[in-house]
Design a protein around this motif. Structure first.
Motif, PDB file in Angstrom:
ATOM      1  N   LEU A   1      15.936  28.131 -15.547  1.00  0.00           N
ATOM      2  CA  LEU A   1      16.170  27.189 -14.461  1.00  0.00           C
ATOM      3  C   LEU A   1      14.806  26.671 -14.018  1.00  0.00           C
ATOM      4  O   LEU A   1      13.972  27.439 -13.538  1.00  0.00           O
ATOM      5  N   SER A   2      14.574  25.385 -14.222  1.00  0.00           N
ATOM      6  CA  SER A   2      13.306  24.766 -13.846  1.00  0.00           C
ATOM      7  C   SER A   2      13.544  23.783 -12.712  1.00  0.00           C
ATOM      8  O   SER A   2      14.602  23.153 -12.625  1.00  0.00           O
ATOM      9  N   THR A   3      12.578  23.658 -11.855  1.00  0.00           N
ATOM     10  CA  THR A   3      12.685  22.725 -10.735  1.00  0.00           C
ATOM     11  C   THR A   3      11.547  21.712 -10.800  1.00  0.00           C
ATOM     12  O   THR A   3      10.475  21.974 -11.362  1.00  0.00           O
ATOM     13  N   ARG A   4      11.808  20.545 -10.250  1.00  0.00           N
ATOM     14  CA  ARG A   4      10.762  19.531 -10.109  1.00  0.00           C
ATOM     15  C   ARG A   4      10.896  18.880  -8.754  1.00  0.00           C
ATOM     16  O   ARG A   4      11.937  18.293  -8.429  1.00  0.00           O
ATOM     17  N   ALA A   5       9.857  19.013  -7.963  1.00  0.00           N
ATOM     18  CA  ALA A   5       9.840  18.341  -6.663  1.00  0.00           C
ATOM     19  C   ALA A   5       9.475  16.882  -6.856  1.00  0.00           C
ATOM     20  O   ALA A   5       8.734  16.525  -7.769  1.00  0.00           O
ATOM     21  N   PRO A   6      10.004  15.989  -6.024  1.00  0.00           N
ATOM     22  CA  PRO A   6       9.673  14.561  -6.169  1.00  0.00           C
ATOM     23  C   PRO A   6       8.189  14.315  -5.966  1.00  0.00           C
ATOM     24  O   PRO A   6       7.539  14.970  -5.142  1.00  0.00           O
ATOM     25  N   ASN A   7       7.658  13.348  -6.719  1.00  0.00           N
ATOM     26  CA  ASN A   7       6.246  13.022  -6.558  1.00  0.00           C
ATOM     27  C   ASN A   7       6.065  12.000  -5.438  1.00  0.00           C
ATOM     28  O   ASN A   7       7.027  11.567  -4.786  1.00  0.00           O
ATOM     29  N   ILE A   8       4.823  11.606  -5.221  1.00  0.00           N
ATOM     30  CA  ILE A   8       4.491  10.775  -4.056  1.00  0.00           C
ATOM     31  C   ILE A   8       5.137   9.390  -4.159  1.00  0.00           C
ATOM     32  O   ILE A   8       5.667   8.866  -3.173  1.00  0.00           O
ATOM     33  N   ASN A   9       5.113   8.774  -5.330  1.00  0.00           N
ATOM     34  CA  ASN A   9       5.756   7.469  -5.475  1.00  0.00           C
ATOM     35  C   ASN A   9       7.252   7.562  -5.238  1.00  0.00           C
ATOM     36  O   ASN A   9       7.852   6.690  -4.593  1.00  0.00           O
ATOM     37  N   GLU A  10       7.882   8.582  -5.795  1.00  0.00           N
ATOM     38  CA  GLU A  10       9.331   8.732  -5.641  1.00  0.00           C
ATOM     39  C   GLU A  10       9.717   8.912  -4.175  1.00  0.00           C
ATOM     40  O   GLU A  10      10.788   8.478  -3.747  1.00  0.00           O
ATOM     41  N   LEU A  11       8.833   9.503  -3.412  1.00  0.00           N
ATOM     42  CA  LEU A  11       9.123   9.726  -1.997  1.00  0.00           C
ATOM     43  C   LEU A  11       8.752   8.524  -1.130  1.00  0.00           C
ATOM     44  O   LEU A  11       9.527   8.113  -0.257  1.00  0.00           O
ATOM     45  N   TYR A  12       7.582   7.951  -1.352  1.00  0.00           N
ATOM     46  CA  TYR A  12       6.995   7.066  -0.348  1.00  0.00           C
ATOM     47  C   TYR A  12       6.781   5.623  -0.787  1.00  0.00           C
ATOM     48  O   TYR A  12       6.294   4.807   0.010  1.00  0.00           O
ATOM     49  N   LEU A  13       7.108   5.254  -2.030  1.00  0.00           N
ATOM     50  CA  LEU A  13       6.813   3.902  -2.495  1.00  0.00           C
ATOM     51  C   LEU A  13       7.594   2.860  -1.699  1.00  0.00           C
ATOM     52  O   LEU A  13       8.821   2.838  -1.721  1.00  0.00           O
ATOM     53  N   PRO A  14       6.919   1.940  -0.970  1.00  0.00           N
ATOM     54  CA  PRO A  14       7.613   0.815  -0.332  1.00  0.00           C
ATOM     55  C   PRO A  14       8.076  -0.165  -1.412  1.00  0.00           C
ATOM     56  O   PRO A  14       7.690  -0.045  -2.572  1.00  0.00           O
ATOM     57  N   PRO A  15       8.889  -1.148  -1.051  1.00  0.00           N
ATOM     58  CA  PRO A  15       9.347  -2.120  -2.055  1.00  0.00           C
ATOM     59  C   PRO A  15       8.171  -2.730  -2.821  1.00  0.00           C
ATOM     60  O   PRO A  15       7.269  -3.323  -2.241  1.00  0.00           O
ATOM     61  N   SER A  16       8.185  -2.568  -4.147  1.00  0.00           N
ATOM     62  CA  SER A  16       7.091  -2.994  -5.002  1.00  0.00           C
ATOM     63  C   SER A  16       7.655  -3.916  -6.082  1.00  0.00           C
ATOM     64  O   SER A  16       8.576  -3.541  -6.811  1.00  0.00           O
ATOM     65  N   GLN A  17       7.084  -5.119  -6.207  1.00  0.00           N
ATOM     66  CA  GLN A  17       7.662  -6.140  -7.070  1.00  0.00           C
ATOM     67  C   GLN A  17       7.355  -5.901  -8.545  1.00  0.00           C
ATOM     68  O   GLN A  17       6.245  -5.551  -8.926  1.00  0.00           O
ATOM     69  N   VAL A  18       8.376  -6.108  -9.379  1.00  0.00           N
ATOM     70  CA  VAL A  18       8.235  -6.060 -10.829  1.00  0.00           C
ATOM     71  C   VAL A  18       8.977  -7.255 -11.427  1.00  0.00           C
ATOM     72  O   VAL A  18       9.752  -7.926 -10.740  1.00  0.00           O
TER      73      VAL A  18
ATOM     74  N   ALA B   1       0.854  -1.190   0.000  1.00  0.00           N
ATOM     75  CA  ALA B   1       0.000   0.000   0.000  1.00  0.00           C
ATOM     76  C   ALA B   1       0.886   1.235   0.000  1.00  0.00           C
ATOM     77  O   ALA B   1       1.882   1.299   0.720  1.00  0.00           O
ATOM     78  N   THR B   2       0.535   2.199  -0.826  1.00  0.00           N
ATOM     79  CA  THR B   2       1.310   3.428  -0.929  1.00  0.00           C
ATOM     80  C   THR B   2       0.370   4.614  -0.804  1.00  0.00           C
ATOM     81  O   THR B   2      -0.661   4.671  -1.477  1.00  0.00           O
ATOM     82  N   SER B   3       0.689   5.530   0.061  1.00  0.00           N
ATOM     83  CA  SER B   3      -0.125   6.728   0.194  1.00  0.00           C
ATOM     84  C   SER B   3       0.763   7.891   0.614  1.00  0.00           C
ATOM     85  O   SER B   3       1.839   7.703   1.200  1.00  0.00           O
ATOM     86  N   GLY B   4       0.315   9.074   0.301  1.00  0.00           N
ATOM     87  CA  GLY B   4       1.075  10.258   0.666  1.00  0.00           C
ATOM     88  C   GLY B   4       0.436  11.497   0.080  1.00  0.00           C
ATOM     89  O   GLY B   4      -0.505  11.425  -0.720  1.00  0.00           O
ATOM     90  N   SER B   5       0.943  12.627   0.479  1.00  0.00           N
ATOM     91  CA  SER B   5       0.430  13.890  -0.030  1.00  0.00           C
ATOM     92  C   SER B   5       1.492  14.964   0.152  1.00  0.00           C
ATOM     93  O   SER B   5       2.451  14.796   0.923  1.00  0.00           O
ATOM     94  N   PHE B   6       1.328  16.035  -0.564  1.00  0.00           N
ATOM     95  CA  PHE B   6       2.172  17.213  -0.352  1.00  0.00           C
ATOM     96  C   PHE B   6       1.391  18.447  -0.777  1.00  0.00           C
ATOM     97  O   PHE B   6       0.414  18.365  -1.533  1.00  0.00           O
ATOM     98  N   SER B   7       1.800  19.571  -0.288  1.00  0.00           N
ATOM     99  CA  SER B   7       1.194  20.838  -0.684  1.00  0.00           C
ATOM    100  C   SER B   7       2.299  21.822  -1.030  1.00  0.00           C
ATOM    101  O   SER B   7       3.454  21.666  -0.611  1.00  0.00           O
ATOM    102  N   VAL B   8       1.940  22.839  -1.798  1.00  0.00           N
ATOM    103  CA  VAL B   8       2.916  23.830  -2.222  1.00  0.00           C
ATOM    104  C   VAL B   8       2.231  25.192  -2.345  1.00  0.00           C
ATOM    105  O   VAL B   8       1.095  25.294  -2.807  1.00  0.00           O
ATOM    106  N   ARG B   9       2.931  26.229  -1.886  1.00  0.00           N
ATOM    107  CA  ARG B   9       2.494  27.613  -2.067  1.00  0.00           C
ATOM    108  C   ARG B   9       3.508  28.300  -2.974  1.00  0.00           C
ATOM    109  O   ARG B   9       4.717  28.255  -2.708  1.00  0.00           O
ATOM    110  N   GLU B  10       3.020  28.936  -4.034  1.00  0.00           N
ATOM    111  CA  GLU B  10       3.915  29.532  -5.016  1.00  0.00           C
ATOM    112  C   GLU B  10       3.508  30.966  -5.330  1.00  0.00           C
ATOM    113  O   GLU B  10       2.309  31.294  -5.387  1.00  0.00           O
ATOM    114  N   PHE B  11       4.521  31.802  -5.554  1.00  0.00           N
ATOM    115  CA  PHE B  11       4.330  33.168  -6.011  1.00  0.00           C
ATOM    116  C   PHE B  11       5.159  33.364  -7.265  1.00  0.00           C
ATOM    117  O   PHE B  11       6.293  32.862  -7.359  1.00  0.00           O
TER     118      PHE B  11
END
Length: 968
Positions: free
Chosen positions: A639-656, A571-581
């Motif tokens: 200069l562009s930035t990309r914050a990690p997404n939820i899978n990249e941050l929180y994915l437990p070992p997942s079989q492939v 099971a994988t779950s997570g969230s994030f928020s961002v404030r931008e100007f």
């Protein structure tokens, strides 16, 4: 958001965007003065006459209609700026999640670095834990145009726009009813296609209210592997067995060793030797021969998996879209946008294969042929006498044992039914106050997916059902009393169709997956002209945005624990928020000079604070220099930035289950020399294999059973992409030409470690840090060899970097030719470089020129109109591409030495106007039935079940469709 170009400047703006007037959109016009108003993606400024400083290509509604595309991805993938998508109908059949999703990948930098917008605002993701938008959720026939902005755009639109932006503009001006209906199929009688689309627009008498609605239904049928010559047989590249690069594209039959009648391994025969056997259709014991051996008179007893696999997954969609505006006052306009899609997908693969190692792990895959009852060994009555007599105690528990592999054909194919719903609502206020434009909005989006996969078993129940003892009357019953009380029925695996319905009912279990993705968005911006300079007025824009992304993916309990026969998914779950100007400015520097008709500077800055990675800043700066009325130079640095997404941050070992992996230790002997050979022999299992066989030898089960785990990394930080573009735009009458150089480099790129690269570095590259991802078998286990690869894992890190560079060329012409009018457009991309650095300090893995990364890619659109007849054609070109250099190195071949040839695919559509508002059309895609490149199983990039890279090459072949479109 977009800006408006005046009619007087429209022709130049189109040239500046790298767009040519396509097909029907250009024939009705006769000069620049009559061109329609055009909106340009890439800035929030509202300065009149503004043009994009970055390379921009536009596809119109006419282009979409001329393509006959049912799904937007079908059209976009022909554009040379698009790379290999992570998800499509042709490559997602074997994925444990997200089957049938269609995504986009600008510059081959990844779906996560391509930002998809709808009407200038973000769209909710269609893949759990990621930002990848499922294009199935967007109605193709309700699109006004698509704008492809390549190059970093994070300062304007936020995270994920490292490679660029695809902005999908839905129709806004429609009066009355329009419709489009079509049906089609392939020349093989499959890939059935149906489409029915209705759109309706209404404007109130006072002009204050407008409302548009769209309803559509599409269906695309399945394509089976067995129905194409290239993929009808389960096969593998001969190079893997011969070691000769010349055999790379030679297929060799490679049936599965897990067959419906079973393959059984015993510990001794009459001469005291271990062996194996199988059964024929009459239940007779016969020798095992995977692919057959004519010299020995042995028939093939292996299993052809390709007879059950699918090339294209069947997809059914229901789509609803609404657009509306109401002017409360001339300065206050309310708007609403609504989208709903319901997508149904079914993935189909061959019946489940099991080996004794899957659920007798503690005994190294050895299955007891006896059960200890009251201190006495009792024979399992299901075990045939032939096998029992040849079994011996190999585990030290005093009981005879054996091992096996078997295909559970009695259960039927493994099928996953997927229901995916996406809904989105955007509303807000916009208008103009004292010459300043404002736009405020609230957006809520949700994707839900429910997946039920059948054709799997509960491993513990299967084990219970296999372990039988005789009851008082001599009939077989489950040995475990608790299992008997729960309905256990003995399960006989020996031969064809031997598993009883009662046993199947006990052991089979579906797997369930529930996904929920939520996006919340709020923002506002304003734009206008701040003050005047000698060269003109300074345009400025500023605003803020708040966003929250949440995702959860929850499999059933058995799947989470790896206790059923499918891939273990946590099971994988997570969230994030961002404030931008953010803020932008356009500063005119020179105007009406001898060497500068116009020279302007454009700059943008965005600062975002993420709940996960903290502050991330982006900026871009550009120059537009028009040296003459028909020539403009442009340049950007961003200069562009990309914050990690939820899978990249929180994915437990997942079989492939990776494919195309070549073991570097293959062929190593006890006396062979070299760093690779020494590193291989250091593994005890590899050394045992060498001692037993004279060299390290792998069996088909070893290759086919390879698995691995992907995992996230909560310690990731945002990646930074630096992009540069330099180009020119030349726009004489009726002709447009653009040339742009692009260079994108991403430092601290968020990447997953490539499995083949990890293997090569561990054994060939002398970098032992990669060995942590690799697990080998310590000793032999039935069908499996000592030292065989069991798992190759992959982790997400901020590793080294990735980058690409090249040149984009576009050219377009429209005008009279003979009795009719011709519109022509050419887009070409030359890929100079593409690289990936898996870990800091390690060598870059160069990919430019390899399969999936062709040096040359082009698209030519031609449209000719004569009276009521219109003919459109699209020619797609993919240049010759080499086999992956990491794979070639295993066979001591230089990079680029083994290639697949260039491929050209031609699509045509002929339409006839019955009257001004009603047309019939007939189309043919891949008209000359161009065969896909032979990227055979075992070669890097092959798509399982297709024997090609189905994300790059067309695996389906010639297709026809017939339709009618019009308006009332």
């Amino acid at each position: 958001m977009t800006i408006t170009i005046s009619r007087r400047n429209a022709w130049r703006a189109l040239g500046a965007c790298g767009m040519a007037l396509g097909s029907q959109g250009g024939w009705a016009q006769d000069g620049a003065a009559d061109m329609p108003t055009v909106h340009v993606t890439g800035t929030r400024l509202a300065a009149p006459g503004a043009e994009s400083p970055s390379p921009l290509q536009i596809l119109s509604a006419a282009d979409i209609a001329a393509s006959g595309a049912t799904n937007l991805q079908e059209l976009l993938q022909k554009n040379p700026t698009l790379g290999t998508p992570a998800f499509s109908r042709n490559n997602s059949n074997f994925l444990p999640t997200s089957g049938g999703v269609t995504s986009v990948n600008l510059r081959n930098l990844g779906d996560a670095r391509t930002l998809v917008l709808v009407n200038g605002r973000r769209f909710v993701a269609g893949v759990s834990g990621s930002s990848a938008v499922d294009l199935n959720a967007i109605p193709t026939d309700f699109i006004e145009r698509i704008e492809l902005l390549t190059g970093g755009a994070s300062a304007t639109y936020g995270s994920d726009a490292v490679a660029g932006v695809i902005n999908i503009i839905l129709k806004r001006n429609l009066n009355g009813l329009s419709f489009d209906a079509s049906t089609g199929r392939s020349s093989h009688g499959d890939d059935f296609k149906k489409k029915m689309a209705l759109s309706y627009g209404y404007d109130s008498a006072d002009g204050r209210t407008s409302l548009m609605g769209h309803l559509a239904y599409t269906r695309q049928g399945a394509v089976s592997s067995r129905d194409r010559d290239i993929s009808a047989q389960d096969q593998i590249s001969k190079m893997l067995s011969s070691g000769l690069a010349a055999d790379a594209f030679v297929p060799v039959r490679n049936y599965s060793v897990a067959a419906p009648q079973g393959r059984f391994f015993y510990n001794k025969d009459a001469a005291g030797k271990a062996g194996n056997y199988t059964y024929d259709a009459q239940g007779n014991v016969i020798p095992w021969s995977t692919n057959g051996d004519a010299a020995l008179g042995l028939a093939a007893t292996g299993f052809n998996r390709s007879a059950f696999r699918t090339i294209a997954v069947p997809t059914e969609r229901y789509l609803l879209a609404l657009n509306g505006e109401h002017a409360f006052t001339p300065a206050v306009i309310g708007f609403v946008e609504g989208n709903y899609s319901s997508t149904k997908v079914r993935t189909i693969i061959e019946p489940l294969a099991l080996s004794s190692a899957d659920f007798y792990k503690s005994s190294n895959g050895q299955v007891p042929a006896e059960t200890m009852v009251n201190g006495v060994a009792v024979r399992n009555p299901l075990v045939p006498q032939y096998l029992f007599d040849r079994s011996a105690d190999s585990t030290g528990d005093g009981l005879r044992d054996y091992s096996f592999s078997r295909r559970l054909a009695e259960i039927g194919n493994r099928q996953a039914g997927i229901d995916r719903d996406t809904s989105r609502l955007a509303t807000g206020l916009k208008g103009t106050l004292d010459g300043w434009r404002y736009d405020s909005y609230l957006v809520y989006g949700k994707t839900r997916e429910h997946q039920r996969a059948d054709g799997q078993v509960d491993l513990q129940k299967f084990r219970n059902a296999m372990q039988a003892i005789p009851d008082a009357g001599g009939a077989a019953v489950c040995a475990d009393a608790t299992a008997r009380a729960q309905g256990c029925s003995p399960l006989n695996i020996f031969g064809y169709n031997t598993i009883s319905p009662a046993a199947l009912a006990y052991v089979t279990v579906p797997s369930i997956l529930d996904v929920e993705i939520t996006q919340k968005l709020a923002g506002a911006s304003f734009s206008g002209e701040a003050f005047a300079l000698p060269a003109g007025k300074v345009g400025v824009a500023a605003g803020f945005e708040w966003r929250k992304e949440s995702s959860s993916s929850v499999p059933d309990a058995l799947t989470q624990g790896g206790l059923n026969s499918g891939a273990a998914l946590p099971a994988t779950s997570g969230s994030f928020s961002v404030r931008e100007f953010f803020a932008e400015a356009r500063v005119p520097l020179l105007k009406d000079r001898a060497f500068a008709t116009d020279l302007s500077f454009l700059g943008a800055f965005r600062s975002g604070h993420y709940s996960t990675v903290g502050t991330a800043n982006s900026w871009n700066a550009g120059l537009e220099w028009r040296t003459a009325d028909t020539l403009k130079l442009r340049a950007t640095r961003a200069l562009s930035t990309r914050a990690p997404n939820i899978n990249e941050l929180y994915l437990p070992p997942s079989q492939v289950f990776p494919t195309g992996i070549v073991d570097p230790c293959s062929g190593v002997t006890a006396s062979s020399t070299g760093a690779r050979d020494t590193a291989c022999r250091a593994d005890a299992g590899v050394l045992a294999n060498i001692n037993a066989n004279g060299k390290f030898t792998l069996s088909q089960p070893d290759i086919q059973a390879l698995s691995g785990y992907n995992r996230g990394n909560p310690g990731l930080k945002a990646e930074k992409g630096r992009s540069s573009t330099v180009g020119l735009v030349y726009t004489p009458a009726r002709f447009t030409f653009t040339a742009d150089y692009f260079n994108i480099k991403i430092a601290d790129a968020i990447v997953t470690t490539p499995r083949q690269y990890a293997l090569d570095q561990c054994y060939n590259g002398g970098n032992s840090s990669f060995c942590q991802f690799i697990t080998r078998r310590a000793s032999n286990s039935g069908a499996f060899s000592a030292g065989a690869l069991t798992y190759i894992d992959s982790a997400v890190t901020n590793s080294g970097g990735t980058g690409t560079s090249g040149i984009d060329l576009t050219g377009a012409w429209t005008g009279t030719l003979g009795p009719g009018r011709l519109a022509a457009r050419l887009a070409y991309t030359y890929l100079k470089e593409f690289y990936n650095i898996p870990l800091p300090g390690t060598p870059a893995d160069q990919a430019a020129g390899e399969v999936g990364y062709p040096r040359n890619k082009a698209m030519l659109n031609l449209g000719y109109q004569w009276r009521e007849w219109t003919l459109n054609s699209t020619t797609s070109y993919i240049g010759a591409s080499a086999v992956d250099d990491q794979l070639l190195a295993q066979f001591k071949q230089p990079a680029g030495s083994v290639k697949v040839g260039a491929k050209v695919v031609n699509d045509f559509q002929l339409s006839y106007a019955l009257r001004k508002t009603l047309s019939l059309y007939l189309g043919i895609d891949n008209a000359f039935n161009t065969k896909p490149a032979p990227v055979i199983s075992g070669l890097t990039g092959d798509t399982v079940g297709t024997e090609t890279n189905a994300s790059v090459y067309d695996p389906i072949g010639r297709r026809y469709y017939l339709g009618v479109r019009g308006s009332l």
